[in-house]
Design an enzyme around this catalytic site. Structure first.
Site, PDB file in Angstrom:
ATOM      1  CE  LYS A   1       5.670  45.299 -15.218  1.00 53.44           C
ATOM      2  NZ  LYS A   1       6.509  46.267 -14.472  1.00 53.44           N
TER       3      LYS A   1
ATOM      4  CD1 TRP B   1       7.542  49.997 -10.644  1.00 49.66           C
ATOM      5  CD2 TRP B   1       9.157  48.657 -10.230  1.00 49.66           C
ATOM      6  NE1 TRP B   1       6.982  48.812 -10.510  1.00 49.66           N
ATOM      7  CE2 TRP B   1       8.059  48.001 -10.457  1.00 49.66           C
ATOM      8  CE3 TRP B   1      10.488  47.972 -10.043  1.00 49.66           C
ATOM      9  CZ2 TRP B   1       8.102  46.578  -9.846  1.00 49.66           C
ATOM     10  CZ3 TRP B   1      10.597  46.670  -9.764  1.00 49.66           C
ATOM     11  CH2 TRP B   1       9.278  46.053  -9.739  1.00 49.66           C
TER      12      TRP B   1
ATOM     13  CG  ASP C   1      10.822  52.351 -15.772  1.00 50.24           C
ATOM     14  OD1 ASP C   1      10.469  52.091 -16.854  1.00 50.24           O
ATOM     15  OD2 ASP C   1      11.007  51.951 -14.499  1.00 50.24           O
TER      16      ASP C   1
HETATM   17  C1  LIG Z   1       7.527  46.180 -13.683  1.00 52.12           C
HETATM   18  C2  LIG Z   1       8.363  47.259 -13.867  1.00 52.12           C
HETATM   19  C3  LIG Z   1       9.820  47.252 -13.501  1.00 52.12           C
HETATM   20  C4  LIG Z   1      10.496  46.039 -13.222  1.00 52.12           C
HETATM   21  O1  LIG Z   1      10.786  45.263 -14.447  1.00 52.12           O
HETATM   22  P1  LIG Z   1      11.551  43.623 -14.290  1.00 52.12           P
HETATM   23  O2  LIG Z   1      11.388  43.448 -15.762  1.00 52.12           O
HETATM   24  O3  LIG Z   1      10.555  42.889 -13.279  1.00 52.12           O
HETATM   25  O4  LIG Z   1      12.858  43.805 -13.633  1.00 52.12           O
HETATM   26  C5  LIG Z   1      10.584  48.508 -13.521  1.00 52.12           C
HETATM   27  N1  LIG Z   1       9.760  49.507 -13.980  1.00 52.12           N
HETATM   28  C6  LIG Z   1       8.455  49.757 -14.093  1.00 52.12           C
HETATM   29  C7  LIG Z   1       7.997  51.117 -14.283  1.00 52.12           C
HETATM   30  C8  LIG Z   1       7.994  48.708 -14.022  1.00 52.12           C
HETATM   31  O5  LIG Z   1       6.639  48.652 -14.180  1.00 52.12           O
END
Ligand SMILES: *Cc1c(COP(=O)(O)O)cnc(C)c1O
Length: 359
Positions: free
Chosen positions: A195, A101, A171
């Protein structure tokens, strides 16, 4: 009805109490005569829902008053672009690449400016977190970017990087609300809610006010400017109303559980159960350097792809679902988000122990 133990990395398990409340309020929310799905986003009922959700989130995370909370759409991948479009004043940013990511975020940022990868754990398939205490931070970097919990590889950055005064952007998608965080150490914290918080379709951005400016990169669409959403309290256009409502119910559930310190303690207990089992097992092994292990995502393998496959199939038949590892790493991964009960992890460990004895 028969609910399984859902170890999915996302979209993922939600608290059963929240789903029951949503079910009870499905046909009529309060005395509105309609479902939240059917309401105007400008109605009094929905205004109350979004305002209360923000208040509860602020309380849970102790968000300082000089930070805005934005409820956005477009998922994590849209933030990969929004961050540089809004923050790259000098067109330079430093990225710490600890997994897929972060790598994707860095690649997207390259569309807009110069990206320096100041640390990476790609050399050992992202199985550890590099030392971040004295990095070669660029003189003119607009920000330093991290992905704090690496959903795919199962590592967490436990000591924040020394950014040498630069703005930290994080993030936190897969650790959102799993433990207390010191918001003031960041310029921007963002997470897709699918998540650990709610249903897919909402991305929450927590951003310090001075970073919200008119001065964005040329051609930044109106919808991709933080200012557009900050100036309109996340109601510039129709937001994902129902999903925000569910997030609000999850915030209430977290408050009733005792808040984020209690969640952290629970999450530590669950993770310890599984890691302790992995550390003594002769069949299953964790794939991550112990000091960098995530509380949320636990990858493990047997070392035999055929046996992994059989384990996943037998576990699934026994009611332990979505244990297949990410396609880029293989093996297994158990995600132990807030809504996964201790009992779920205990049952999984018992199942793994039986499987080990039989194989
Ligand atoms: C799932 C995830 C993403 C991507 O998210 P989307 O909503 O599918 O674009 C980005 N960063 C992390 C840490 C993730 O677990």
């Amino acid at each position: 009805m028969s609910r399984v133990y859902n170890f999915s990395a996302g979209p993922a398990v939600l608290p059963e109490e929240v789903l029951r409340t949503a079910a009870a309020e499905m046909l009529e929310y309060g005395s509105s005569g309609m479902s939240v799905m059917e309401m105007s986003h400008r109605s009094k009922d929905f205004t109350d829902i979004i305002e209360e959700a923000e208040r509860d989130l602020r309380e849970l995370m102790a968000i300082p008053s000089d930070y805005k909370v934005l409820f956005l759409q477009g998922g994590g991948n849209t933030q990969f672009a929004m961050v540089p479009m809004n923050l790259m004043k000098n067109r330079v940013a430093d990225y710490i690449v600890t997994g897929q990511w972060a790598k994707k975020a860095a690649k997207e940022a390259e569309l807009y400016g110069r990206v320096n990868v100041v640390a990476s754990s790609a050399d050992k398939t992202f199985s550890y977190i590099p030392d971040l205490s004295d990095l070669a931070i660029s003189e003119d970097a607009d920000y330093v970017y991290i992905c704090q919990n690496n959903t795919i590889y199962g590592t967490t950055i436990k000591t924040l990087p020394n950014t040498k005064g630069k703005t930290l952007v994080s993030d936190i998608s897969s650790m959102f609300l799993s433990e207390p965080m010191e918001v003031s150490r960041y310029g921007v914290l963002w997470g897709g809610v699918q998540k650990n918080v709610g249903p897919a379709g909402v991305t929450i951005v927590i951003i310090r006010e001075d970073l919200i400016t008119e001065e964005v990169l040329p051609y930044t669409p109106t919808m991709l400017r933080y200012k557009t959403h900050a100036d309109n309290a996340s109601l510039y256009n129709t937001p994902p109303c129902y999903n925000i409502y569910i997030c609000g119910l999850v915030f209430k559930w977290l408050k009733a559980m005792g808040g984020l310190s209690v969640m952290k303690q629970r999450n530590e207990e669950k993770a310890r159960l599984l890691y302790d089992f992995l550390d003594q097992s002769k069949l299953f092994h964790g794939t991550v350097v112990p000091k960098d292990r995530s509380l949320m995502n636990v990858p493990f393998v047997t070392g035999d792809a055929g046996l992994d496959k059989r384990f996943i199939a037998e576990a699934s038949a026994a009611g332990f679902r979505n244990l297949k590892g990410h396609r880029s790493v293989g093996g297994m991964r158990a995600s132990l988000y807030n809504a996964m009960p201790y009992e779920g992890v205990r049952s999984l460990v018992e199942f793994m122990d039986r499987f080990e004895k039989q194989n």
